[in-house]
Design an enzyme around this catalytic site. Structure first.
Site, PDB file in Angstrom:
ATOM      1  N   THR A 143      -0.414   5.158   6.698  1.00  0.00           N
ATOM      2  CA  THR A 143       1.080   6.184   7.287  1.00  0.00           C
ATOM      3  C   THR A 143       2.108   5.580   5.708  1.00  0.00           C
ATOM      4  O   THR A 143       2.526   6.953   6.605  1.00  0.00           O
ATOM      5  CB  THR A 143       1.118   5.062   8.669  1.00  0.00           C
ATOM      6  OG1 THR A 143       1.651   3.773   7.886  1.00  0.00           O
ATOM      7  CG2 THR A 143       0.888   5.715   9.843  1.00  0.00           C
ATOM      8  N   LYS A 186       1.575  -1.526   0.027  1.00  0.00           N
ATOM      9  CA  LYS A 186       1.008  -1.719   1.419  1.00  0.00           C
ATOM     10  C   LYS A 186       0.096  -3.390   1.237  1.00  0.00           C
ATOM     11  O   LYS A 186      -0.233  -3.532  -0.239  1.00  0.00           O
ATOM     12  CB  LYS A 186      -0.634  -0.243   1.385  1.00  0.00           C
ATOM     13  CG  LYS A 186      -1.070  -0.184  -0.456  1.00  0.00           C
ATOM     14  CD  LYS A 186      -1.622   0.750  -0.377  1.00  0.00           C
ATOM     15  CE  LYS A 186      -0.975   2.093  -0.495  1.00  0.00           C
ATOM     16  NZ  LYS A 186      -1.800   2.687   0.746  1.00  0.00           N
ATOM     17  N   ARG A 187      -0.555  -3.390   1.648  1.00  0.00           N
ATOM     18  CA  ARG A 187      -0.616  -4.740   2.576  1.00  0.00           C
ATOM     19  C   ARG A 187      -2.729  -5.103   0.976  1.00  0.00           C
ATOM     20  O   ARG A 187      -2.877  -3.947   0.837  1.00  0.00           O
ATOM     21  CB  ARG A 187      -2.146  -4.836   3.759  1.00  0.00           C
ATOM     22  CG  ARG A 187      -1.158  -5.847   4.177  1.00  0.00           C
ATOM     23  CD  ARG A 187      -0.362  -6.695   4.420  1.00  0.00           C
ATOM     24  NE  ARG A 187      -1.319  -8.178   4.188  1.00  0.00           N
ATOM     25  CZ  ARG A 187      -1.235  -8.403   5.517  1.00  0.00           C
ATOM     26  NH1 ARG A 187      -0.729  -8.625   6.101  1.00  0.00           N
ATOM     27  NH2 ARG A 187      -2.452  -9.717   5.508  1.00  0.00           N
ATOM     28  N   HIS A 239      -9.197   1.310  14.442  1.00  0.00           N
ATOM     29  CA  HIS A 239      -7.979   1.132  13.318  1.00  0.00           C
ATOM     30  C   HIS A 239      -9.147   0.583  11.727  1.00  0.00           C
ATOM     31  O   HIS A 239      -8.549   0.595  10.884  1.00  0.00           O
ATOM     32  CB  HIS A 239      -6.735   0.871  13.210  1.00  0.00           C
ATOM     33  CG  HIS A 239      -5.984   0.530  14.419  1.00  0.00           C
ATOM     34  ND1 HIS A 239      -4.755   1.769  13.439  1.00  0.00           N
ATOM     35  CD2 HIS A 239      -6.448   1.078  15.595  1.00  0.00           C
ATOM     36  CE1 HIS A 239      -4.312   2.183  15.004  1.00  0.00           C
ATOM     37  NE2 HIS A 239      -5.123   1.048  16.228  1.00  0.00           N
ATOM     38  N   LYS A 244       4.812   9.075   5.044  1.00  0.00           N
ATOM     39  CA  LYS A 244       6.413   8.296   5.007  1.00  0.00           C
ATOM     40  C   LYS A 244       6.794   9.569   3.279  1.00  0.00           C
ATOM     41  O   LYS A 244       8.098   9.411   2.747  1.00  0.00           O
ATOM     42  CB  LYS A 244       7.014   7.229   4.741  1.00  0.00           C
ATOM     43  CG  LYS A 244       5.692   6.316   5.688  1.00  0.00           C
ATOM     44  CD  LYS A 244       6.289   5.015   6.172  1.00  0.00           C
ATOM     45  CE  LYS A 244       5.703   4.158   7.548  1.00  0.00           C
ATOM     46  NZ  LYS A 244       5.162   3.390   7.759  1.00  0.00           N
ATOM     47  N   LYS A 251      -8.155  -1.059  -1.042  1.00  0.00           N
ATOM     48  CA  LYS A 251      -6.800   0.016  -1.498  1.00  0.00           C
ATOM     49  C   LYS A 251      -6.649   0.335  -3.058  1.00  0.00           C
ATOM     50  O   LYS A 251      -6.648   0.868  -2.940  1.00  0.00           O
ATOM     51  CB  LYS A 251      -5.840  -0.429  -0.491  1.00  0.00           C
ATOM     52  CG  LYS A 251      -5.931  -1.033   0.547  1.00  0.00           C
ATOM     53  CD  LYS A 251      -4.547  -1.508   1.414  1.00  0.00           C
ATOM     54  CE  LYS A 251      -4.507  -1.544   3.118  1.00  0.00           C
ATOM     55  NZ  LYS A 251      -4.223   0.021   3.917  1.00  0.00           N
TER      56      LYS A 251
HETATM   57  C1  26V Z   1      -7.479  -6.487  11.892  1.00  0.00           C
HETATM   58  C2  26V Z   1      -7.894  -7.729  11.723  1.00  0.00           C
HETATM   59  C3  26V Z   1      -9.239  -8.381  12.269  1.00  0.00           C
HETATM   60  C4  26V Z   1      -9.062  -9.818  12.108  1.00  0.00           C
HETATM   61  C5  26V Z   1      -8.111 -10.580  12.597  1.00  0.00           C
HETATM   62  C6  26V Z   1      -6.652 -10.375  13.282  1.00  0.00           C
HETATM   63  C7  26V Z   1      -6.884  -8.719  12.589  1.00  0.00           C
HETATM   64  C8  26V Z   1      -5.469  -8.017  12.383  1.00  0.00           C
HETATM   65  C9  26V Z   1      -5.204  -7.093  12.198  1.00  0.00           C
HETATM   66  C10 26V Z   1      -6.021  -6.081  12.348  1.00  0.00           C
HETATM   67  C11 26V Z   1      -6.145  -4.542  12.215  1.00  0.00           C
HETATM   68  C12 26V Z   1      -6.329  -4.285  10.725  1.00  0.00           C
HETATM   69  C13 26V Z   1      -6.677  -2.726  11.019  1.00  0.00           C
HETATM   70  C14 26V Z   1      -5.460  -1.973  10.102  1.00  0.00           C
HETATM   71  O1  26V Z   1      -4.840  -2.274  10.838  1.00  0.00           O
HETATM   72  N1  26V Z   1      -5.425  -0.887  10.519  1.00  0.00           N
HETATM   73  C15 26V Z   1      -4.620  -0.218   9.739  1.00  0.00           C
HETATM   74  O2  26V Z   1      -4.435   0.835  10.840  1.00  0.00           O
HETATM   75  C16 26V Z   1      -3.419   2.127  10.230  1.00  0.00           C
HETATM   76  C17 26V Z   1      -3.355   2.427  11.753  1.00  0.00           C
HETATM   77  O3  26V Z   1      -4.036   2.623  12.279  1.00  0.00           O
HETATM   78  C18 26V Z   1      -3.858   2.803   9.645  1.00  0.00           C
HETATM   79  O4  26V Z   1      -3.900   3.741   8.727  1.00  0.00           O
HETATM   80  C19 26V Z   1      -4.632   2.133   8.283  1.00  0.00           C
HETATM   81  O5  26V Z   1      -5.871   2.664   7.791  1.00  0.00           O
HETATM   82  C20 26V Z   1      -5.915   0.993   8.293  1.00  0.00           C
HETATM   83  O6  26V Z   1      -6.025   0.496   7.434  1.00  0.00           O
END
Ligand code: 26V
Length: 802
Positions: free
Chosen positions: A643, A535-536, A349, A647, A541
């Site tokens: 996403t 968004k975050r 992701h 929406k 971003k």
């Molecule tokens: C990453 C990490 C990194 C280390 C520590 C904890 C932690 C927790 C969550 C994440 C997730 C980061 C990746 C993420 O959210 N990616 C997003 O995924 C979406 C669904 O596929 C996508 O639409 C977004 O573009 C993407 O940034």
């Protein structure tokens, strides 16, 4: 389900009295809510039972979606919708003098996820149930979800969110299905009749207790299960002396205490690794238990079970499944390895290197000694296998253990049969850049599955006026077959339709404006353009790019109060990871600029900034239907998919976008005339990296508008900011501007001028909006999960939509 209003009223009245010994007229919202929740559960219970029974049939392959996060959002209304009793219930309650809307608002919004990744998992759960795919979710039942965000003097403060305070009507605790997860201790291998078997001592045993939540499909039958695990003290330890008992209890319960609020930066905390192993081990053990009920040899596992690894957080599935196959099932290494790869698949992701998980070897070997042994063995066998085919550098770059760390992405790739990206561009970048070595080694493992969203939550539930309007134009089949939305294209030149669409948007804007008035005491003009970036908060971003543009408009108006600017309301919603200082500084800056502009009487209605506190699924449901403009302005190559972009288009917003993530596919759907594209392409970004020729300072010097705007960060123009103005200025002008904000500024400004121009022509704008709605159907997560089912999980869906 079939339910008449009278039957519902009878059930409801009886249950409320049974539960609370009250008459409806004496009941309060909480009692009314819990009664309705309970009733919905009983309505769904037979289908849940039947679904579960049918899943035990041999040959009925089960999908398990392992995710550290499920960002479900409130469930009352979506359960009513999916059971097809929303209207009946609404009317029935009305006759008791109860407003369903109040009960919906009473529910907590469980924030068991950070952002896109967790929300995607929730959309997939809804879609798998709807498409009758036997899909189970497996995750953690955090006691505290993502923090609640408050602004104090413009700064983000984080407050714990005890979402379970009032109980959770949707879950069932199943103590009888609890399993034991083991940490620490010593392990060694002993020869037992020619086979090496592990022996353990001094481990810490944790009881993993599952809580099951029904996931009700929009199809009259399927009710799937989301299983979230909670860590509890093991009964065997309850005989300890009281003081020691309490200490150990809190240490153990810590495991499922809180969701890590970081989604962009890897931080190698022991507790996080514990969480990862905890839900992986519990999940796989319970899968094996259920598989055994089918009375098949273990070698059939891959015909009956597929396990999906959502990002690397559950990558310990690889060694954990190996451990069970080797140690508990007595398989030989080769067969176990073959089976493991067949069962597992993995989604990437993010390409952001700072988010890639890698655990120190020492931590792994202390916390999970047997898992550590297995990972070492996988790594060594991988290197040995590759020795004759690739050079040493290639092997070093791709192996799992390197520099004292275990690389979780490498583990997931090597241990799975499939690896996918989440948008075409993202998958191409994985193949060509980020994971290029692996692509050369395992080309057939790589595939793309563009993300999707459930049109039920993101249109049927959150934008009822639009839903009704669409139904009146093209019938309601699009609700189960969303590409039918393309039938709206027939109305693209129909003035009546376009004016009606404008009216609906205005209604939704007014609704949101009322909410903002109520909660923030800020008055918005519903005739202004509502321009949304939700968004975050992350540097890539580029919320900053948006803010710099707003400042440029502000100065334009200050210099010339009669300047030709269409009124705009800029809406932000964003949480920053608590430890991400730069992101928090950007929040403070946006809030300070908002304060300055919103209180400037010369500006009046022409510009307003709304930064909503505590952006969440339920706030998204309010904001998105009210959006005219969707800001998707990440630096090209950085946003894996997005996403929110889907929406917003589904709700008739026009996208201002870079060619990043799924924006590229959105452009392909709506055509270049119905989206406003600007900025560097991913190729150009990589070219800059390659020749190191980007000099942000030049843009500061040579663009007078940018110069003025950037100076405002440091010359005292913006009241209330402290060091953050200087720090942000420096990051852009002095320290290289990592995300090319200054490079893309002028192009973005021109794109925004285009928005301003086109919006003045209502018919032209609404035509674009209509064509966005018409093109959004393809991004339904129903289609996405059907593709996963067919191409990765190898399972056929009894889809209601084919
Ligand atoms: C990453 C990490 C990194 C280390 C520590 C904890 C932690 C927790 C969550 C994440 C997730 C980061 C990746 C993420 O959210 N990616 C997003 O995924 C979406 C669904 O596929 C996508 O639409 C977004 O573009 C993407 O940034």
């Amino acid at each position: 389900m079939k339910l008449t209003k009278d039957k519902f009223k009878e059930d409801y009245q009886r249950l409320l009295t049974e539960l609370y010994s009250l008459d409806i007229k004496d009941s309060e919202v909480s009692e009314q809510y819990f009664t309705l929740g309970n009733l919905i559960r009983t309505y769904a219970s037979n289908d849940w039972k039947n679904t579960n029974e049918s899943y035990l049939k041999k040959g009925e392959k089960q999908i398990y979606y392992f995710s550290m996060e499920f960002l479900l959002g409130r469930m009352l209304k979506s359960n009513l919708l999916n059971l097809d009793i929303l209207e009946v219930v609404q009317k029935g309650l009305q006759e008791f003098g109860i407003h369903l809307e109040n009960l919906i608002e009473f529910e907590v919004d469980p924030g068991l996820g950070n952002g896109g990744l967790g929300r995607l998992a929730a959309c997939f759960m809804d879609s798998m149930a709807t498409c009758a795919i036997p899909g189970h979710g497996n995750g953690i039942r955090y006691k505290y979800g993502l923090f609640k965000q408050k602004f104090v003097n413009g700064y983000q403060m984080e407050i714990p969110e005890h979402w379970l305070r009032n109980g959770n009507i949707w879950e069932v605790r199943r103590l009888n299905k609890a399993v034991t997860v083991r940490f620490y201790g010593n392990v060694w291998l002993e020869n037992s009749s020619g086979r090496l078997v592990p022996r353990y001592e001094n481990e810490e045993a944790v009881l993993a207790v599952p809580y099951d939540t029904p996931i009700i499909g929009y199809n009259e039958q399927t009710v799937n299960t989301l299983r979230l695990w909670s860590a509890e003290m093991h009964p065997q330890d309850e005989s300890h002396e009281y003081g020691a008992f309490l200490k150990q209890q809190s240490q153990i319960e810590n495991i499922s205490e809180v969701l890590y609020p970081d989604d962009s930066y890897y931080d190698g905390r022991l507790l996080r690794l514990k969480q990862e192993y905890f839900f992986v081990s519990a999940g796989i053990q319970s899968i094996i238990r259920r598989f055994k009920k089918k009375d098949l040899p273990i070698s059939h596992l891959s015909e009956e079970v597929a396990i999906h690894i959502n990002d690397t957080h559950p990558a310990l599935c690889v060694p954990e499944l190996m451990r069970i196959l080797l140690d508990d099932e007595g398989m030989d290494w080769e067969s176990a390895w073959d089976l493991t790869k067949k069962v597992l698949s993995y989604t990437n992701h993010t390409i952001m290197s700072e988010a890639l998980e890698k655990w120190p070897i020492d931590m792994m070997s202390t916390l999970l000694p047997r898992i550590h042994q297995i990972i070492c063995e996988i790594d060594q066998r991988y290197a040995a296998d590759m020795r004759y085919r690739y050079d040493d550098h290639m092997i070093e770059r791709t192996r799992i253990i390197e520099g004292g760390h275990i690389k979780m992405a490498h583990l997931a790739i090597i241990g799975s049969h499939s690896i996918n990206g989440v948008a075409k561009l993202h998958t191409d970048i994985l193949k060509e850049k980020v994971l290029h070595d692996f692509y050369l080694i395992f080309p057939s493992k790589f595939n793309n599955k563009t993300n999707g969203i459930t049109q039920r939550r993101w249109l049927l539930l959150s934008n009822e006026p639009l839903r009704q309007f669409i139904d009146s134009k093209i019938g309601s089949n699009w609700e189960v077959n969303p590409t039918d939305l393309t039938n709206l294209k027939a109305f693209q030149n129909d003035e009546d339709t376009l004016f009606k669409l404008a009216q609906i948007k205005k209604l939704n804007k007014q609704r949101f404006a009322d909410y903002v008035k109520r909660t923030m005491n800020l008055t918005l003009n519903p005739d202004a353009i509502f321009d949304v970036q939700v968004k975050r908060l992350h540097a890539y971003k580029r919320q900053l790019l948006n803010l710099l543009h707003i400042l440029s408009l502000y100065f334009k108006l200050k210099e010339n109060p009669n300047a030709y600017i269409y009124p705009r309301v800029f809406i932000f919603g964003a949480k920053a990871a608590p430890s991400y200082m730069y992101a928090k500084q950007i929040i403070k800056l946006i809030n300070s600029v908002a304060h300055m502009i919103n209180h400037d009487h010369h500006i009046g209605d022409k510009l307003k900034i709304v930064f909503v506190e505590n952006y969440s699924v339920s706030l998204a449901e309010r904001i998105i239907p009210a959006a005219d403009v969707s800001e998707q302005i990440s630096l090209a190559s950085k946003e894996a998919s997005g996403t929110g972009n889907m929406k917003l288009m589904l709700n008739g917003a026009v996208t201002v976008a870079t060619l990043d993530g799924a924006n590229v596919e959105i452009r392909d759907q709506v055509g270049p005339d119905n989206i406003i594209i600007f900025g560097l392409t991913d190729k150009e970004v990589y070219q800059y990296y390659h020749d190191g020729s980007y000099h942000a300072y030049d843009y500061y010097i040579h663009n007078p508008i940018l110069h003025r705007v950037l100076n405002a960060l440091i010359d005292g123009t913006i009241p209330g900011i402290e060091i953050e103005g200087q720090d942000i200025f420096d990051s852009l002008v002095k320290y290289g501007d990592e995300y090319f904000v200054l490079r893309d500024f002028e192009d973005y400004r021109l794109a925004q001028e285009k928005v301003d121009q086109i919006y003045r022509d209502t018919l032209r704008w609404q035509k674009m909006a209509l064509l966005n709605i018409a093109g959004a159907g393809i991004f339904s997560s129903d289609y996405t999960v059907l593709q996963y089912a067919k191409e990765i999980w190898d399972v056929s869906a009894k889809s209601t939509q084919d």
